[in-house]
Enzyme design. Structure first.
Site, short mmCIF file in Angstrom:
data_model
loop_
_atom_site.label_atom_id
_atom_site.label_comp_id
_atom_site.label_asym_id
_atom_site.label_seq_id
_atom_site.Cartn_x
_atom_site.Cartn_y
_atom_site.Cartn_z
N LYS A 1 0.81 -1.22 0.00
CA LYS A 1 0.00 0.00 0.00
C LYS A 1 0.85 1.27 0.00
O LYS A 1 0.39 2.34 -0.41
CB LYS A 1 -0.94 -0.01 1.22
CG LYS A 1 -1.94 -1.18 1.18
CD LYS A 1 -2.67 -1.32 2.50
CE LYS A 1 -3.64 -2.49 2.48
NZ LYS A 1 -4.29 -2.69 3.80
N VAL B 1 0.24 -8.34 6.83
CA VAL B 1 -0.12 -9.57 7.57
C VAL B 1 0.74 -10.77 7.20
O VAL B 1 0.63 -11.81 7.83
CB VAL B 1 -1.61 -9.98 7.46
CG1 VAL B 1 -2.50 -9.08 8.26
CG2 VAL B 1 -2.06 -10.11 6.04
O1 DON Z 1 -6.72 -7.12 2.46
C1 DON Z 1 -6.18 -7.81 3.30
O2 DON Z 1 -6.75 -8.18 4.33
C2 DON Z 1 -4.75 -8.23 3.05
N1 DON Z 1 -4.53 -8.41 1.65
C3 DON Z 1 -3.79 -7.19 3.55
C4 DON Z 1 -4.00 -6.84 5.02
C5 DON Z 1 -2.74 -6.52 5.73
O3 DON Z 1 -1.65 -6.85 5.33
C6 DON Z 1 -2.89 -5.85 7.04
N2 DON Z 1 -1.60 -5.59 7.66
N3 DON Z 1 -1.10 -5.82 8.66
#
Ligand code: DON
Length: 309
Positions: free
Chosen positions: A67, A261
């Site tokens: 992001k 994540v």
């Molecule tokens: O959209 C999502 O839930 C995942 N592709 C990315 C979320 C994420 O990495 C949150 N970070 N800690």
């Protein structure tokens, strides 16, 4: 000044031995298989010196760290017009939260929560086919990391597409307010795929160099963004990069950072270094548990917090 290479290898060794490793994300099924024992740390300083420790060359899913780079691209495309469709205030809620969207008429709080990143992806997609937009994002990553081998893990993208019900809800909700211009399926397809880019700590630290060097690639001197834009992206990383854990990250580490994540964190010591750390176990805010602890140790030993010498 402490010896950077020694500090990095000491921290990697300390982290390898720690029993507390957090919990690997399971809501994207493909991420659940990752070894919680993995740990990597790479620091690239102002002069281009690379200090690496642990699993520095093992690829992992960068997830929300992508992001930072979609925000950079979207600002390049739309400039300040971007801020009409996404805010830049910390949310104080989880990365996948929907609660604020109704009060704020579909305008997400910031570009790093999922809703905000989906709105940013939608802007990048406008005027292109999804495949072209994704190609643009991937080529940008390869360019700033100076590494054309970086790819997307299609298994992770497919896994998230199958199970991404919250993101589908967020996107549809924003669409109902007219915040997304493109078909929801297209926008989410690009979003899931850029989150599924796989990189090593070494590649990620390379990609972050422009944020630590006033918007320029320090190796070539070429500008990637204006200095003012790099400063502002860093500001948003500091205030929003760790969701509801952003205050704790600023308090303990004292650097702009963005988590994913997959267990990665990209951190920036402005004027000093670009740092990538990876440990797949997460804390309750969805940020890498040992990644944060390792960065806290690093900034303390190197005196790199932006708040004090
Ligand atoms: O959209 C999502 O839930 C995942 N592709 C990315 C979320 C994420 O990495 C949150 N970070 N800690």
């Amino acid at each position: 000044m402490p010896d950077l290479a020694r500090v990095v290898s000491e921290i990697a060794e300390e982290m390898r031995q720690r029993p507390d490793r957090g919990k690997v994300a399971t809501y994207i099924p493909e991420l659940a298989h990752v070894d919680p024992g993995a740990f990597g740390l790479v620091v690239i300083d102002n002069e281009g010196n690379v200090a690496a420790g642990g699993d520095a060359d093992m690829p992992f899913s960068i997830q929300s760290i992508s992001k930072v780079f979609t925000l950079t691209l979207a600002l390049g495309k739309a400039g300040d017009r971007l801020w009409a469709r996404v805010g830049r205030e910390p949310s104080g809620s989880a990365f996948n939260s929907i609660v604020q969207l109704e009060h704020e008429r579909g305008i997400p709080r910031n570009p790093f929560i999922n809703a905000g990143a989906i709105a940013v992806t939608d802007l990048i997609l406008s005027g292109h086919q999804p495949r072209e937009a994704l190609g643009e994002i991937l080529r940008f990553m390869q360019f700033i990391a100076d590494d054309s081998t970086i790819t997307i893990d299609e298994g992770v993208a497919a896994s998230e597409k199958r199970t991404g019900f919250r993101n589908i809800a967020l996107a549809n909700y924003m669409k109902s307010f007219g915040v997304l211009d493109n078909p929801v399926d297209y926008t989410l397809g690009v979003y899931f795929h850029h989150c599924a880019i796989a990189m090593t700590c070494r590649q990620l630290a390379m990609a972050g160099r422009f944020l630590a060097h006033h918007g320029r690639n320090p190796a070539t001197g070429l500008p990637i963004v204006q200095p003012e834009r790099a400063r502002r992206i860093n500001a948003i990383m500091l205030t929003c990069g760790h969701y509801d854990g952003s205050g704790e990250f600023a308090y303990r580490v004292g650097l702009p950072g963005k988590s994913g994540v997959g267990g990665g964190i990209l951190a920036v010591a402005p004027g000093k270094a670009s740092i990538a750390v990876w440990s797949p176990g997460l804390d309750e805010s969805g940020n890498s548990h040992l990644g944060r602890i390792a960065l806290e140790a690093l900034t303390k030993r190197m005196g790199w917090s932006i708040f004090a010498a």
